[in-house]
Scaffold this motif. Structure first.
Motif, PDB file in Angstrom:
ATOM      1  N   VAL A  16       0.846  -1.211   0.000  1.00 53.00           N
ATOM      2  CA  VAL A  16       0.000   0.000   0.000  1.00 53.00           C
ATOM      3  C   VAL A  16       0.865   1.239   0.000  1.00 53.00           C
ATOM      4  O   VAL A  16       0.631   2.195  -0.741  1.00 53.00           O
ATOM      5  N   ASN A  17       1.900   1.236   0.848  1.00 54.66           N
ATOM      6  CA  ASN A  17       2.774   2.412   0.917  1.00 54.66           C
ATOM      7  C   ASN A  17       3.409   2.695  -0.425  1.00 54.66           C
ATOM      8  O   ASN A  17       3.458   3.844  -0.889  1.00 54.66           O
ATOM      9  N   ALA A  19       2.327   1.911  -3.329  1.00 53.13           N
ATOM     10  CA  ALA A  19       1.309   2.423  -4.253  1.00 53.13           C
ATOM     11  C   ALA A  19       1.060   3.896  -4.031  1.00 53.13           C
ATOM     12  O   ALA A  19       1.002   4.693  -4.977  1.00 53.13           O
ATOM     13  N   ILE A  20       0.901   4.273  -2.746  1.00 57.28           N
ATOM     14  CA  ILE A  20       0.665   5.688  -2.422  1.00 57.28           C
ATOM     15  C   ILE A  20       1.828   6.534  -2.897  1.00 57.28           C
ATOM     16  O   ILE A  20       1.641   7.616  -3.470  1.00 57.28           O
ATOM     17  N   ASP A  21       3.060   6.028  -2.657  1.00 56.37           N
ATOM     18  CA  ASP A  21       4.239   6.782  -3.132  1.00 56.37           C
ATOM     19  C   ASP A  21       4.154   7.033  -4.613  1.00 56.37           C
ATOM     20  O   ASP A  21       4.354   8.160  -5.100  1.00 56.37           O
ATOM     21  N   VAL A  23       1.562   7.070  -6.576  1.00 55.06           N
ATOM     22  CA  VAL A  23       0.505   8.007  -6.967  1.00 55.06           C
ATOM     23  C   VAL A  23       0.930   9.439  -6.712  1.00 55.06           C
ATOM     24  O   VAL A  23       0.811  10.308  -7.566  1.00 55.06           O
ATOM     25  N   THR A  24       1.472   9.685  -5.480  1.00 50.09           N
ATOM     26  CA  THR A  24       1.907  11.047  -5.161  1.00 50.09           C
ATOM     27  C   THR A  24       3.003  11.474  -6.113  1.00 50.09           C
ATOM     28  O   THR A  24       3.033  12.627  -6.566  1.00 50.09           O
TER      29      THR A  24
END
Lengths: 497, 487
Positions: A16-17, A19-21, A23-24
């Protein structure tokens, strides 16, 4: 266990982390980092590509979907088709049975009539009260003819309403005990015009399968949903009503009707009115009853089936009847409560768009009803005659009586049918012919039109009249016994061979 | 074709709109009042829901006294109209014993056989004494008498066809014959203004029904071509047969049918023709034989000819005339022949005698006189009305002449005013005619004398001025006076 869970949880968190990285990163990164298909292109390239995609999508949307091109027929093609088309002939080729001619009467259709110069006993006219040839009737008709001429020259709304019509309607209503009645100019048009006035598309009508053609045509014209139940079988009626009520629980605005005949023309059975009224009140259906053959016949004073069963006439919603039977005149009428009658006067097509009944026939109807009321012994005589005839006809070999013991139509059916309607009819017509030629008794086999949907068996019909004498009735039974024996014996012998 | 003036159309729409609005307001009050009262339907669905009978309740009942007026004498040239009164605003009408002697411009009495006739009535009474008013049985049972066979031969000879079958009512003739001739898989093409009995018969047959523009043979040809090329709907199979139905004289327009052109089109495309001569048999043509004689069409070209005896013969009943095989087949299977009571013998005798009078076989020239009289009367009346400025429909020689009213308020006005001045006319509105085209219909008879017609014209002219229906400019008065002096 816990360790495993921990590792799984940590792995999920890691994903998840990441993925978030990503996206940002995608949002924060400047345009220069755009990559398409692994190829680095600049800002302009990016804009150009997106722009091109947008234009491409718009073009696709604006195009019409592919349809095969429409080619209307050319004039020559239509001409060709019109020349090639061959219609069927208007009527099918004539067969032998179509050439049959009915016997021709040379005097009035009373209990004794003259055919081919010979006097015969007449069982083919529905002259139940014996009013044909009655002096009073002829007198009132003569004075009406002298006063009004023959025809009425117009429909009811355009000066075709003569005071005799209004008097006749009031007289019929008084006789039956209803507020008002509507007069029609022909018997068979009464039902096929009254039914479409009340039943429209979507309504539900439950009908006996043995009703005559007038009712069938009315049902077809009304375009309602029609459900048939077995002929005169109350259990079949109950199960049909039950089924319909279950299926249509929510439809409050649908109208529901039951259509029956008091005495069935096609079989001589009598409808059990008390059962029908009980079922009607339980399931909330309206009843439409055709009393052509029971008026002037059943009940202590001839008021019809309601008097026979002792039911108040208000319980039957619509009553129609053909006056060409017991009342010895022509035309028909319909009666019921005031709103039913008012509705028919404005919505029934045979009433609105057709000329009214000739005035002399209306005055004949009034005289006939007066006569019936003054002479209730006619009805007793008719009952006795039916009983005598039953006695004589119950022992005929090969034929059995299929009608009710109280019905004025005595219906004889073949015990062993030959298999097809046509052959049955031929056999019965043979019997009727021989009875007429050899014994001078006039009976008829019931004929069926090709448009008639009724599937009840055909038979020989005898219409009993109050004017028949005992010797007439015995003569008929003797003659039928003799002829039926010889014809049917011969037929069964032919079958065995 | 009727061309309604623009202003009249606007005012008619406005009138109907106003009546509709008032009707809705009354319905609203009725609903409010009915909430408080219990209804006695007890769980049965009402016979008429909502707007089904709105027209009847709110528009027709207001002018109900113009329709259904009872008479107490024979419907001859002059007759007695019974007065009626109403206590509840026209919902129910009660008879009084007072009568008005009025001029009859409404009954279908084209040749004047309506009242007791010196030749026909004694014979009808004789037939009554011999055969009784009814035979109480159908034709195939015990209902065929010597009179019935004679009648069918006589009708066939009169109409000009090999054979004929007679039934007891004109309406039933159409309803019971059409389903026999054509069924599912066939196509019926009928004129847009055909009578209700034809529409009912066509619906009862189960065939596909298409309509062509009133009296337009070119449109009929278009419709025929289109449908023969396409075939049956959805399956595109070829049609089994095609039947084209037209009328001789259209009762609401007074027009004659364009028979020669229509027959030519039908022959070209192999369709069968059915001609309904209810109003034209006996009334037009040199010897009274109907539109075929008037327009010069050979009767062998029309496959089925139908007519009624109510109008010109002063009796009741209908007939179908055609080839011998057709009539034999119909006698075998037509339900009205097999199940319905045969035509009453005195009525049959009246028709036979009337035909004899028309053909001059009774030894006098009354028939020819009657035919000449009705032609003269119709043409005179029509030309005078047109001169006065009324909008009159119909062709020359046709005894039916509708006068256009258009506005719904003029219908009762015209009818009641004429009755006050002792002239009885018939007014027709929706649903017998289109909504905007209400009219008054005059039927001329051979028993009207010149004085009767002039009186009728005076009254109609006065009432027309009062009500405002002279839509066309009248011809100058001097010419009119000269015409009357010459007569």
């Amino acid at each position: 266990m816990d360790v495993k869970l921990n590792t799984i949880a940590s792995a999920v968190m890691d994903i998840v982390n990441t993925a978030i990285d990503w996206v940002t990163l995608a949002f924060d990164a400047p345009f220069a980092r755009a990559v398409d298909f692994g190829v680095h292109i600049g800002v302009e390239g990016h804009l150009f590509l997106e722009g091109f995609l947008l234009v491409f999508i718009l073009l696709l949307l604006s195009r019409k979907s592919f349809k095969p091109p429409k080619r209307p027929l050319t004039k020559e093609e239509i001409n060709e088709l019109c020349d090639e088309w061959v219609p069927e002939s208007l009527i099918p080729p004539l067969t032998e049975e179509m050439q049959w001619e009915p016997p021709v009467l040379e005097s009035d259709a009373g209990p004794h009539t003259i055919i081919n110069g010979k006097e015969v006993v007449n069982f083919a006219s529905a002259n139940y009260s014996g009013l044909i040839g009655n002096e009073k009737l002829l007198e009132s008709c003569t004075s009406a003819l002298e006063k009004y001429g023959v025809g009425s020259c117009g429909p009811r709304s355009f000066f075709g309403t003569i005071d005799v019509h209004l008097d006749c309607e009031a007289r019929i209503a008084k006789f039956l005990g209803t507020p008002d009645s509507v007069l029609y100019s022909y018997g068979i048009s009464t039902t096929f015009s009254a039914i479409p006035a009340f039943c429209k598309k979507g309504d539900i009508i439950v009908v006996d399968e043995g009703v005559h053609w007038g009712i069938q045509n009315g049902l077809y014209l009304s375009r309602s949903t029609i459900v048939y139940f077995k002929h005169n079988d109350m259990e079949s009626l109950q199960s049909t009503l039950e089924k319909i009520t279950l299926e249509n629980k929510r439809a409050k605005k649908l109208r529901h009707y039951i259509v029956v005949e008091a005495v069935y023309q096609n079989s001589g059975q009598i409808a059990p009115l008390d059962e029908i009224v009980r079922l009607k009140e339980k399931y909330r259906f309206r009843v439409l009853m055709d009393e052509s053959n029971s008026l002037g016949v059943l009940g202590g004073s001839g008021r019809g089936l309601t008097e026979y069963y002792g039911i108040p006439i208000e319980k039957i919603d619509i009553i129609t009847a053909d006056m060409g039977h017991a009342l010895a005149t022509e035309g028909g009428f319909s009666t019921g409560n005031a709103s039913v009658i008012g509705h028919q006067r404005l919505n029934s097509s045979a009433y609105l768009f057709s000329a009214s009944l000739p005035p002399y026939l209306a005055s004949a109807a009034i005289t006939a009803i007066d006569f019936l009321e003054e002479n209730p012994d006619l009805i007793m005589k008719l009952k006795e005659n039916i009983a005598v005839l039953w006695e004589g006809l119950s022992v005929i070999p090969g034929l059995s009586i299929a009608s009710n013991p109280h019905s004025p139509i005595v219906f004889l059916r073949l015990n062993n049918s030959t298999g097809t309607l046509k052959n049955d009819l031929r056999l019965l017509e043979d019997i009727a012919d021989r009875v007429l030629k050899e014994d001078s008794v006039f009976v008829v086999a019931s004929k069926r039109s090709s448009l008639d949907k009724c599937r009840l068996p055909v038979g020989i019909r005898l219409f009993v009249s109050a004017a028949h004498s005992e010797s007439d009735l015995r003569k008929a039974s003797e003659s039928l016994k003799r002829v039926a024996a010889s014809v049917l014996m011969g037929q069964s012998r032919m079958r065995e061979e | 074709m009727i061309a309604i003036p623009y202003l009249t159309a606007l005012t008619t729409y406005f009138s109907y709109g106003l009546l509709f609005a008032f009707g809705q307001i009354r319905d609203l009050f009725r609903k409010i009042i009915d909430w408080s009262r219990a209804n006695n339907l007890q769980g049965y669905a009402p016979i008429c829901l909502g707007l089904e009978d709105f027209y009847t309740r709110r528009l027709y009942l207001r002018i109900q006294d113009c329709f259904g007026r009872p008479i107490s004498s024979a419907p001859d040239a002059w007759f007695d109209v019974v007065e009626r009164y109403s206590n509840d605003n026209n919902k129910t009408l009660k008879r009084t014993t007072k009568i008005n002697r009025c001029l009859n411009l409404g009954s279908y009495n084209y040749l004047g056989f309506a009242a007791a006739d010196e030749y026909c009535t004694p014979r009808a009474i004789e037939a009554l004494k011999k055969y009784s008013p009814s035979t109480c049985s159908s034709r195939v049972d015990g209902g065929t008498t010597v009179l019935h066979n004679e009648l069918e031969k006589s009708v066939a000879k009169f109409v000009g066809k090999p054979a004929a079958i007679v039934l007891g009512m004109g309406y039933v003739t159409n309803s019971a014959i059409l389903p026999v001739l054509i069924g599912k898989g066939g196509l019926i093409i009928s004129d847009s203004l055909n009578h209700n009995s034809i529409v009912n018969g066509a619906r009862g047959s189960g065939a596909t029904i298409r309509v062509f523009q009133h009296n337009t043979p070119s449109h009929l040809e278009e419709v025929l071509r289109e449908h023969i090329a396409e075939g049956q709907p959805r399956t595109h199979r070829p049609w089994k047969k095609i039947l084209v139905i037209v009328e001789g004289i259209y009762s609401m327009e007074g027009e004659l049918c364009k028979l020669p052109e229509i027959i030519a089109v039908c022959k070209k495309y192999k369709a069968y023709t059915y001609l309904d001569e209810a109003h034209s048999i006996g009334a037009v043509g040199k010897t009274g034989r109907g539109v075929c004689e008037l327009l010069g069409v050979d009767t062998a070209d029309v496959d089925i000819m139908m007519g009624t005896f109510t109008k010109s013969f002063g009796s009741c009943g209908g007939y179908i005339a055609g080839s011998k095989e057709l009539i034999q087949y119909l006698k075998y299977t037509c339900p009205a022949h097999l199940y319905a009571t045969s035509i009453s013998p005195p009525a049959a005798e009246q028709i036979i005698s009337a035909i004899k009078v028309i053909l001059g076989e009774d030894g006098s020239s009354r028939g020819a006189q009657k035919l000449a009289q009705i032609r003269k009367n119709s043409n005179f009346f029509r030309s005078e009305l047109q001169k006065m400025g009324f909008e009159v429909l119909g062709d020359n020689d046709s005894p039916v002449m509708p006068i256009m009213l258009y506005n719904p308020a003029k219908i009762p006005a015209f009818s009641r005013e004429c009755l006050k001045q002792n002239v009885a006319v018939v007014t027709v509105a929706f649903p017998a005619t289109p909504l905007l085209l209400a009219r008054a219909r005059i039927c001329i008879s051979a028993s009207h004398t010149k004085e009767d017609l002039i009186k009728g014209l005076e009254v109609i002219s006065r009432v027309g001025d009062l009500v405002g229906i002279k839509y066309f400019p009248a011809e100058p008065k001097k010419q009119e006076e000269r015409m009357v002096k010459l007569d």
